[in-house]
Design an enzyme around this catalytic site. Structure first.
Site, mmCIF file in Angstrom:
data_model
loop_
_atom_site.group_PDB
_atom_site.id
_atom_site.type_symbol
_atom_site.label_atom_id
_atom_site.label_comp_id
_atom_site.label_asym_id
_atom_site.label_seq_id
_atom_site.Cartn_x
_atom_site.Cartn_y
_atom_site.Cartn_z
ATOM 1 C CB ALA A 163 -0.784 0.134 1.080
ATOM 2 N NE ARG A 207 8.490 -5.718 3.227
ATOM 3 C CZ ARG A 207 9.079 -5.949 2.070
ATOM 4 N NH1 ARG A 207 9.537 -4.925 1.047
ATOM 5 N NH2 ARG A 207 8.789 -7.094 1.233
ATOM 6 C CE LYS A 225 2.413 -6.122 -16.284
ATOM 7 N NZ LYS A 225 3.016 -4.854 -15.553
ATOM 8 C CG ASP A 282 6.775 -3.569 -17.268
ATOM 9 O OD1 ASP A 282 6.183 -4.059 -16.074
ATOM 10 O OD2 ASP A 282 6.707 -2.419 -17.535
ATOM 11 C CG HIS A 300 -0.384 -4.194 -20.112
ATOM 12 N ND1 HIS A 300 -1.070 -4.651 -19.273
ATOM 13 C CD2 HIS A 300 0.631 -3.352 -19.525
ATOM 14 C CE1 HIS A 300 -0.824 -4.255 -17.973
ATOM 15 N NE2 HIS A 300 0.214 -3.451 -18.034
ATOM 16 C CE LYS A 352 8.780 1.092 -17.886
ATOM 17 N NZ LYS A 352 7.634 1.949 -17.461
HETATM 18 C C1 BG6 Z 1 2.175 -1.227 -16.047
HETATM 19 C C2 BG6 Z 1 3.931 -1.521 -16.316
HETATM 20 O O1 BG6 Z 1 1.480 -2.548 -16.025
HETATM 21 O O2 BG6 Z 1 1.755 -0.449 -17.256
HETATM 22 C C3 BG6 Z 1 4.663 0.025 -16.359
HETATM 23 O O3 BG6 Z 1 4.354 -1.969 -15.231
HETATM 24 C C4 BG6 Z 1 3.696 0.899 -17.483
HETATM 25 O O4 BG6 Z 1 5.850 -0.293 -16.667
HETATM 26 C C5 BG6 Z 1 2.463 0.854 -17.286
HETATM 27 O O5 BG6 Z 1 4.500 2.051 -17.458
HETATM 28 C C6 BG6 Z 1 1.499 1.489 -18.420
HETATM 29 O O6 BG6 Z 1 0.390 1.648 -18.247
HETATM 30 P P1 BG6 Z 1 -0.587 2.712 -18.752
HETATM 31 O O7 BG6 Z 1 -2.106 2.567 -18.397
HETATM 32 O O8 BG6 Z 1 -0.185 4.237 -18.364
HETATM 33 O O9 BG6 Z 1 -0.333 2.922 -20.190
#
Ligand code: BG6
Length: 451
Positions: free
Chosen positions: A13, A44, A140, A227, A232, A315
């Site tokens: 959290a 923690r 995830k 990731d 996604h 990124k």
């Molecule tokens: C997350 C990833 O699941 O999705 C991140 O761990 C990424 O690294 C993020 O930045 C992107 O999500 P969104 O909704 O901002 O496109």
């Protein structure tokens, strides 16, 4: 306080996800009325509820309203500290909320903490095996490979049933991703030409300007394939490529997605290209972790013969954009009318971010006396039609989990298919060279086509 009958416990959290997504989602939901009597925030750090709220508001740049604030409690807890779970159970029990009602446990933590936390919740009597009212929401990634996902699943199943598991992929909660099946199947215009004979390639892109930020520890082990692609982007590909489901039941949609995921493979003639933004190694010297990927996939079914699916993510690029772009094959105005009347290829773009809508590029006669062809664009703005708060993905997912609707949560079989593809991509990329790109790049020349 227990009149509303439910509790939400958030593990992790004090982390970024809680501050930036989960608490803001609860704030949005609280404007319509929250069903939880308490939101237990677990971390923690030694904090009280006030200290916790101040931390979240500063970190998430969000202002939490009174409705939500008064429901939040903070409890300090190390994931494997059995005594801390007993105290949590005692605190919940003291409120009359520990033995009855619906309980959602949101594990916004790394996957290696899933089993220890579940074990302790179970031992403390907070989570009962097979009780469908006791639900685990797992952020995830679920593991870091097919093998580790199977190991986690195997250790979880004696403690909870599959029915109690809600695996989160927040992209599935996004408005335009939830719109894909409607756009595809409710329009003959699209459904009739949704195949490799008419579509040359589908590009699924989710790029961003942010870097790894505070998540280095997790990210350096995950990389962009695990990731973003494994979850996604493959979910977006599955929704675009799947066959029509028999009906709209969660199981039928999941079945249709698995069928297509089982036929998805990296294109052997076009190995994935991995990139890393310059400066990443200042934070993790010598790291070979990829922060950008472009990969080509093929769907090995008659429907998708000849079509490519290009997935890309990264990124620290020039813009934040998520979209699905279908490139149709070009056609001609007449059978034998020469090159001058060759029409440009149609494109259909499902825009997920920053715009939410649909763009269709088609050909038209130029205005006036002549008959020249030009490509024009028709745009539909979906978000323009939403008045007030747009439902954020995490609000939708939390609500669905609360109601027990699993449509937008990945089942284990689906996840296995996704890991098989991600493992394949990592294998295919292993021989390649890591491209170093400048932060803010619009096009990564070696990656190609990121503009
Ligand atoms: C997350 C990833 O699941 O999705 C991140 O761990 C990424 O690294 C993020 O930045 C992107 O999500 P969104 O909704 O901002 O496109």
């Amino acid at each position: 306080m227990d009149a509303l009958g439910g509790v939400l416990c958030i593990f992790g959290a004090t982390g970024d996800l809680a501050a930036k997504k989960i608490l803001p989602a609860l704030q949005q939901w609280s404007e319509e009325g929250l069903p939880f009597s308490r939101v237990w925030c677990l971390g923690r750090r030694a904090l009280d509820a006030e200290g916790y709220l101040a931390l979240i508001e500063a970190k998430g740049a969000v202002c939490l309203g009174e409705q939500l604030r008064k429901r939040i409690e903070y409890h300090r807890l190390e994931f494997e500290d059995a005594a801390a779970y007993q105290t949590l159970a005692a605190r919940m029990h003291a409120e009359g909320g520990a033995r009855t009602g619906r309980r959602l446990f949101f594990l916004a933590v790394k996957p290696d903490a899933f089993v220890p936390i579940t074990t302790q919740l179970h031992a403390a009597g907070l989570l009962a095996t097979g009780n469908p009212e006791h639900r685990l929401l797992l952020e995830k990634p679920f593991g870091d490979s097919l093998r580790s996902a199977a190991a986690i699943q195997e250790q979880l199943l004696p403690l909870v049933s599959e029915e109690q598991l809600y695996r989160i992929d927040h992209y599935l909660g996004k408005e335009m991703i939830r719109n894909i099946l409607t756009i595809r199947f409710a329009n003959r215009l699209f459904s009739e030409s949704w195949h490799g004979g008419a579509i040359d390639r589908v590009e699924v892109t989710s790029i961003e300007t942010a870097g790894v930020e505070e998540r280095l520890d997790y990210y350096d082990r995950a990389g962009a394939i695990n990731d973003m692609i494994q979850s996604h982007l493959l979910q977006m590909v599955a929704l675009v490529a799947m066959g029509a489901p028999n009906d709209l039941a969660p199981e039928s949609i999941r079945r249709a997605k698995i069928d297509v995921l089982d036929h998805l493979r990296p294109d052997p003639s076009c190995p994935p290209v991995l990139g890393q933004y310059a400066g990443y190694q200042d934070q993790v010297p010598g790291s070979a972790t990829e922060t950008a990927v472009e990969a080509t996939l093929r769907v090995d079914t008659p429907q998708w013969q000849g079509a490519r699916f290009v997935v890309r993510t990264g990124k620290k690029l020039a813009e934040k954009r998520t979209e699905i772009r279908l490139h149709f094959r070009p056609t001609r105005l007449c059978v034998d009318c020469g090159e001058t009347v060759e029409a440009a290829a149609n494109q259909l773009v499902i825009q997920v971010f920053p715009h939410e809508g649909v763009e269709l590029q088609f050909n038209s006669k130029t205005p006036g006396y002549d008959y020249d062809i030009e490509q024009v664009t028709a745009e539909y703005c979906h978000s323009c039609r939403m008045i007030g708060n747009r439902p954020e993905a995490y609000v939708k997912l939390l609500k669905d989990a609360w109601e027990g609707d699993k449509t937008l949560f990945a089942g284990f079989d689906e996840l296995q298919a996704q890991w098989r593809i991600a493992d394949g991509l990592r294998g295919a990329a292993a021989q390649g060279r890591l491209v170093i790109y400048a932060p803010g790049s619009a096009t990564l020349t070696p990656l190609g086509g990121l503009a």
